[in-house]
Design an enzyme around this catalytic site. Structure first.
Site, short mmCIF file in Angstrom:
data_model
loop_
_atom_site.label_atom_id
_atom_site.label_comp_id
_atom_site.label_asym_id
_atom_site.label_seq_id
_atom_site.Cartn_x
_atom_site.Cartn_y
_atom_site.Cartn_z
N HIS A 86 15.21 -42.20 17.60
CA HIS A 86 13.95 -42.54 17.12
C HIS A 86 13.89 -43.94 17.69
O HIS A 86 13.05 -44.92 16.97
CB HIS A 86 13.82 -42.44 15.47
CG HIS A 86 13.95 -41.05 15.27
ND1 HIS A 86 13.96 -41.07 13.75
CD2 HIS A 86 13.51 -39.87 15.54
CE1 HIS A 86 13.76 -39.67 13.33
NE2 HIS A 86 13.34 -38.97 14.41
N ALA A 136 6.43 -45.74 21.72
CA ALA A 136 7.16 -46.18 20.69
C ALA A 136 7.77 -47.71 20.80
O ALA A 136 7.96 -48.39 20.01
CB ALA A 136 8.61 -45.53 20.39
#
Length: 601
Positions: free
Chosen positions: A537, A571
């Site tokens: 992540h 991201a």
């Protein structure tokens, strides 16, 4: 190969029906896939050049193409349906990519095969960091979990960048724009299941991304739900309403009709094939962004199979190459050495969650043998193909729990958490995964499962850097995992909490890993440092922020400071890693940026 029965049965059927391959009729016209694939080794000009055809890249490229701009997407990979067979399409195969500790060269064509630096907080282990190398990016490889973060986390985003467009109320239209939500199909799941959700936080006009539920819940799902409830977690209405303070069945990026993965490629790109001139340059690596004397981005130098050429952008270049490759490209384009714009934040501020997998034997059937037993594969494949149901429709677990729990945490840790995170920011995520891990003495067992936790309140910060001036050399990746005392306390407390859930499920036989020998805090921590992993992540390596913050790389419209005509949208652009799975926020950031560009911002 043990999975040959499954692959043979599913592969041919799915590829025959895969949209977009070869030719088809759409809107009354013959559509050729080749029309949307760029002519390689030929200099060409577009309005926008998007580097990276992943989660954000295909979203923003499709929206700009819908607005009648000419758009090129540069993607180092290809079509995962072809490069990876049905493995990326079928949700039940997602566990194949939990290869954190496999450091040998990967034969998987859709994975960048990145390896981190040795992590002191993980007892100097390196981690294989899977990252999608295909149209669809990591949305083609991940666990498909679609959810949103908390209202307080988005407010914290506002504070960091000085732009209230990222508040929950103002960001919600963008969070709602990509997904088309379909409620659970209880006729196939089972009418006795109770699945809470809040349809009001989705848009009736959302799409083309499909967000829905698998048509099968694992046998242990209801027992895990009971364990959460009896252990103090409240049931909440889904994971998309701005709060993560209980448990709910998770939505996935999943086509409800076919029960196949709805990646950004399967949704946005396939939609663009019907109605736009969006052009994809596949198997093509961006080398660097090109600038004129006024520091205006003018295009991208790219390479395909040894041939270099230029894709010119008459309006803007948009980097969507991901959390590791976007900063790498910036560094090789003059944001490192030589210096075009002195931005010390490029590659810094890397956030990532830490995942801990514990393995348990249960007194009910799990998925731990489905991927290794040909007879079970054949049964599962037939149910999947004929009824779009069965264990292959999901990722192996439906209910996810979230909580802030102070048990086992020192005052110093609680103070650090209070200082750095909003009051609704959960400390932990809990997930049951039916794949489990069979012990060596029971290779065909069918009753093991993972109970997993992901630490959400991360204080460690890592970095990405370049290994050389050659884009083909993988970047240096150092998440600096589990480097603070606070995170070590959180990790130990989280594992103890998993044990409570296991016992509360009432179907637990034993914990096979770490096992009953690990009882003291020091023993548990040692096991975690030997087995914990980075969470796939990673974020924040080109973080947006205020202009007076020397570590800011982007303004709140994702424009790179110090130059013109260059944005970063993935991201890496987020100023923080919000709690939960970041994919939903990444789609929303791409939607917002596309809207900004179309509106002339």
């Amino acid at each position: 190969m043990k999975h040959s029965v499954f692959t043979t049965l599913l592969g041919a059927s799915l590829l025959k029906s895969a949209a977009g391959f070869g030719s088809r009729i759409a809107n009354g016209k013959t559509q050729l896939l080749g029309n949307n694939v760029g002519i390689l080794a030929q200099n060409t000009t577009f309005d926008y050049v998007v580097v990276g055809g992943g989660t954000a890249g295909l979203t923003i490229a499709t929206r700009l193409a819908d607005a009648k701009f000419s758009v090129a997407v540069v993607e180092a990979g290809g079509f995962y349906e072809l490069d990876n067979g049905n493995t990326s399409q079928v949700p039940g195969y997602g566990g194949k990519y939990l290869t954190f500790n496999d450091l040998s060269p990967s034969p998987v064509l859709v994975d960048w095969d990145l390896i981190t630096e040795a992590q002191p907080g993980l007892n100097n282990r390196q981690i294989h960091y899977t990252s999608g190398k295909a149209l669809g990016g990591s949305s083609a490889l991940n666990d498909q979990i679609y959810q949103r973060s908390t209202k307080g986390a988005y407010d914290q985003w506002v504070d960091l960048v000085g732009d209230d467009n990222y508040s929950w109320e103002n960001f919600l239209p963008y969070l709602s724009k990509s997904p088309q939500f379909t409620p659970p199909n209880l006729a196939k799941i089972g009418v006795n299941y109770s699945i809470a959700y809040d349809a009001s936080v989705y848009s009736s006009t959302g799409g083309p991304l499909q967000v829905s539920y698998p048509n099968y819940f694992q046998p242990f799902d209801e027992y895990l739900k009971t364990a959460f409830a009896s252990s103090g977690l409240a049931e909440i209405e889904g994971l998309a309403s701005g709060h993560l303070d209980g448990y709910a069945a998770s939505t996935l990026i999943l086509d409800p009709a076919t029960q196949t993965r709805s990646s950004s490629e399967a949704s946005f790109f396939q939609t663009a094939l019907d109605s736009t001139s969006l052009t994809a340059y596949i198997k093509t690596q961006a080398q660097k962004v090109l600038f004129d004397d006024d520091k205006q981005a003018t295009g991208v130098l790219v390479e395909t199979n040894g041939a270099t050429y230029t894709l010119t952008a008459s309006k803007e270049v948009i980097l969507s190459a991901g959390v590791f490759h976007s900063p790498q490209i910036l560094m090789l384009s003059g944001f490192g050495i030589p210096v075009l714009s002195d931005l010390p934040g490029v590659g810094q501020n890397l956030w990532d969650h830490v995942f801990i997998f514990t393995n348990h034997e249960m007194d009910l059937t799990t998925n731990s043998a489905v991927l290794s037993d040909p007879s079970l594969q054949a049964v599962a494949a037939e149910i999947y193909l004929s009824n779009q149901s069965g264990p292959l429709t999901g990722i192996g677990g439906s209910f996810i729990g979230w909580e802030r729990n102070n048990t086992g945490l020192s005052n110093a840790t609680l103070a650090a958490l209070a200082t750095n995170f909003s009051t609704d920011w959960p400390y932990y995520e809990y997930l049951g995964l039916s794949s489990g891990s069979n012990p060596t003495d029971e290779p065909s067992a069918n009753n093991y499962m993972f109970l997993t936790t992901a630490l959400q309140s991360i204080l460690s910060r890592g970095y990405v850097s370049i290994r050389s001036a050659n884009i083909s050399d993988p970047p240096i990746i150092d998440p600096n995992a589990l480097s603070t005392d606070a995170e070590k306390e959180l990790a130990v407390a989280a594992l103890k909490r998993l044990r409570q859930f296991a016992e509360a499920s009432r179907r637990h036989i034993r914990e096979s890993n770490p096992g009953s020998d690990y009882t003291t805090d020091s023993q548990i921590l040692e096991w975690i440092q030997n087995n914990g992993v980075n969470g796939y992540h990673a974020a924040c390596t080109c973080a947006m922020g205020r202009a007076n913050d020397s570590m800011s790389v982007l303004d709140s419209q994702t424009r790179v400071y110090g130059v013109k005509g260059l944005r970063v949208v993935d991201a890496s652009a987020m100023p923080l890693l919000p709690p939960g799975h970041p994919m939903g926020s990444i789609f929303a950031l791409a939607e917002k940026t596309a809207a900004d560009i179309i509106e002339g911002i």
